[in-house]
Design a protein around this motif. Sequence first.
Motif, mmCIF file in Angstrom:
data_model
loop_
_atom_site.group_PDB
_atom_site.id
_atom_site.type_symbol
_atom_site.label_atom_id
_atom_site.label_comp_id
_atom_site.label_asym_id
_atom_site.label_seq_id
_atom_site.Cartn_x
_atom_site.Cartn_y
_atom_site.Cartn_z
ATOM 1 N N ASP A 202 106.327 -22.180 -12.746
ATOM 2 C CA ASP A 202 105.556 -22.851 -13.858
ATOM 3 C C ASP A 202 105.621 -23.954 -13.580
ATOM 4 N N GLY A 203 106.304 -25.206 -14.007
ATOM 5 C CA GLY A 203 106.653 -25.947 -13.848
ATOM 6 C C GLY A 203 105.935 -26.965 -12.704
ATOM 7 N N LEU A 205 103.359 -25.573 -11.340
ATOM 8 C CA LEU A 205 101.996 -24.962 -10.692
ATOM 9 C C LEU A 205 101.042 -25.679 -11.468
ATOM 10 N N GLN A 206 101.727 -26.484 -12.949
ATOM 11 C CA GLN A 206 101.170 -27.327 -13.620
ATOM 12 C C GLN A 206 101.102 -28.664 -13.054
ATOM 13 N N ILE A 207 102.126 -29.342 -12.397
ATOM 14 C CA ILE A 207 102.064 -30.781 -12.356
ATOM 15 C C ILE A 207 100.643 -30.192 -11.066
ATOM 16 N N ALA A 209 98.443 -28.782 -10.647
ATOM 17 C CA ALA A 209 97.009 -28.401 -11.204
ATOM 18 C C ALA A 209 96.688 -29.698 -12.041
ATOM 19 N N LEU A 210 97.368 -30.236 -11.953
ATOM 20 C CA LEU A 210 97.257 -31.430 -13.322
ATOM 21 C C LEU A 210 96.577 -33.035 -11.530
ATOM 22 N N GLN A 212 94.867 -31.948 -8.965
ATOM 23 C CA GLN A 212 93.898 -31.586 -8.717
ATOM 24 C C GLN A 212 92.544 -32.535 -9.906
ATOM 25 N N ARG A 213 92.592 -31.402 -11.025
ATOM 26 C CA ARG A 213 92.024 -32.439 -12.240
ATOM 27 C C ARG A 213 91.850 -33.714 -12.559
ATOM 28 N N GLU A 233 98.626 -25.370 -4.962
ATOM 29 C CA GLU A 233 98.625 -24.124 -6.195
ATOM 30 C C GLU A 233 98.305 -22.844 -6.283
ATOM 31 N N ARG A 237 101.089 -20.006 -6.693
ATOM 32 C CA ARG A 237 100.882 -18.783 -7.245
ATOM 33 C C ARG A 237 100.805 -17.171 -6.669
ATOM 34 N N HIS B 20 103.760 -27.835 -21.963
ATOM 35 C CA HIS B 20 104.879 -28.450 -20.847
ATOM 36 C C HIS B 20 103.725 -30.181 -21.934
ATOM 37 N N TRP B 23 100.892 -31.554 -19.899
ATOM 38 C CA TRP B 23 99.656 -30.897 -19.303
ATOM 39 C C TRP B 23 99.084 -30.970 -21.051
ATOM 40 N N ALA B 92 100.039 -20.884 -16.108
ATOM 41 C CA ALA B 92 99.898 -21.199 -14.732
ATOM 42 C C ALA B 92 100.603 -20.642 -13.571
ATOM 43 N N SER B 93 101.203 -19.796 -13.703
ATOM 44 C CA SER B 93 101.058 -18.508 -13.051
ATOM 45 C C SER B 93 100.133 -17.466 -12.307
ATOM 46 N N SER B 114 94.585 -23.719 -13.584
ATOM 47 C CA SER B 114 94.233 -24.257 -12.378
ATOM 48 C C SER B 114 92.765 -24.767 -12.244
#
Lengths: 394, 229
Positions: A202-203, A205-207, A209-210, A212-213, A233, A237, B20, B23, B92-93, B114
């Motif tokens: 999860d960590g 994936l979040q980075i 996505a971040l 990407q944003r 990502e 996933r 997070h 985030w 996230a997943s 995402s």
Amino acid sequence: MNLSMVNAAAPAEVRRSLWRAHAVFRSAALVFALYVILRFRDADARPGLALVVAAALVGWTALTVVAALRGWLERADWLVADVVVVAGLTLTSLAVQFARQLDGSTPTLTSLWAAAPCLAVGIRAGWRAGLAAALVQGGASIAVRDGYDERTLTNLVLLILAGGLVGYVSSLVVRAQVELGEVSEARAALRERERLARGIHDGVLQILALVQRRGAELGGPAAQLGRLAGEQESALRGLITSKDHDRRGAPPPSEVDVAARLAALRTSTRTVAVPAGPVLLPSRTGEELLGAVGAALSNVERHAGSSARTWILCEDLGDEVGVTVRDDGAGFARDRLAQAARDGRLGVASSIRGRLVDLGGTVEITSALGEGTEVDLVVPRSGSPARTRAPGGA
Amino acid sequence: MNRHPDGTGPPVAVMLVDDHPIWRDAIERDLSDAGFHVVAALGDGDSAVRISPAVRPDVVLMDLQLPGRSGAAAAHAIVAADPSVRVLMFSASGEDADVLEAVKAGARGYLVKSAARAELVDAVRRTAAGEAVFSAGLAALVLGEYRRMSRPDTADPADSSTGPVPQLTGRETEVLRLVAKGLSARQIAERLVLSHRTVQNHVQNTARKLQLHNKVELTRWAMERGLDD
């Protein structure tokens, strides 16, 4: 004294059941033994003593049944006492019965009841100890006899069965329980590890996505970086979700988990929607279905344009499994599909249809100009015989 | 509390729950920029349950993966305490059984982290307006759950012991399938010749039926164990 307890680590529940069965046997055998003593009492040399022995039998049965149900009979001292006392009671036949009875025509005073300690020892300590107890009891009843005949032998065999065979079987049962417990523990540990891994995934994936944003916000070269991060990502996933499906147990070697395999196809422009559990199909059917899906996806790439988005839906309909591939690309006019089929130019579509028909399934392709295309695949679960292809059909 | 997601009246109050920190800050900024009022930004489920009654948010945007109490459990507690709060789950997943649990516990919808910022803002707005925000993946999970419950070989005996197993009407199944295939509410309305509102109602009903059934389940479970509510 410490007997090496074969069944020492067994879960309590299984042992309790075995002890209950033993208690039932000993009580039933007691009834039989009392019947025998009373029946032959008149012929005894010392009928009074026979009654005393009968009382002793009742008393010892009561004591050992309570001990079995309370768990005391699991202790070495109790087991040894049981073997010794019962052997002793068997030997009292020498004092009670006439010589002519002792030649084997009359059962010993304990008769079948003498098998009980063999069972107890077998349950607690396995077949070797059970066999030893049987030999002790057997020895006692032979010592009582003046002559030998087949009945003596039969009794000895019964005792050996009681101690040896029952001991062996009870060891097997107990060992199976222990292994089951170990497997459950291992599975729980695995689940815990995966839960922890999930947090780490999860960590990451979040980075991604971040990035990407922020890349999209900043624009320029950062946007390119953001897009790359976005691709990764989606891929990660998809991988994690397909592993989640595996978590419920990898499908047996002869089967395919269609849901997990489809989930791995996720990208940033391709959404995969599947039910919560595995969707299993026999290997051949599943692989053919997945092949048809792959063909449909290549078709999308070729005709719908690179910016088209795709959705894959997998449904478990009980006796059938359905997969739909839908894109929002250019689409084509309805009659164009039929026209192309007549012209024989529908290579991909016919390969999809061919595969599905072989599996006994169906294909439905719907499309409209500007509204993308939907390919609806359905296969039956049980391998039904392949239907013959319609002549000239596509 | 007045809710006017179209901009008139007081801004929509949003509580954000995500463990997070980077985030959380990014989302808080995005939501504020879009005109929402972020009343709280917390990092775990227990705080969320504790603070929610105090700040009274219209929408709770909650991560599924939280330390301590899970997102699904926190959603359940918050909705149980105040059914007017609308919970939107995100993670996230991607969609999995946890999202299904969250919806059964009372969440109104789901979004993947995402998703683009515009999509996030739109989802929060729609949730505040009372709509169900079902991603294609969530729709497939819900559809799968109904099917699982009504098949004899996969149904849990506990499911039907509390009464009849919830079922989808033909129309609801159609709508849910189309959501699962990625069609927007507008496209579904066009294809089935229904109003946008009707399509929304169908989707919301599928979630509501699951939630009611789940509530009965939990009550029975708690009663069996002698737990007080």
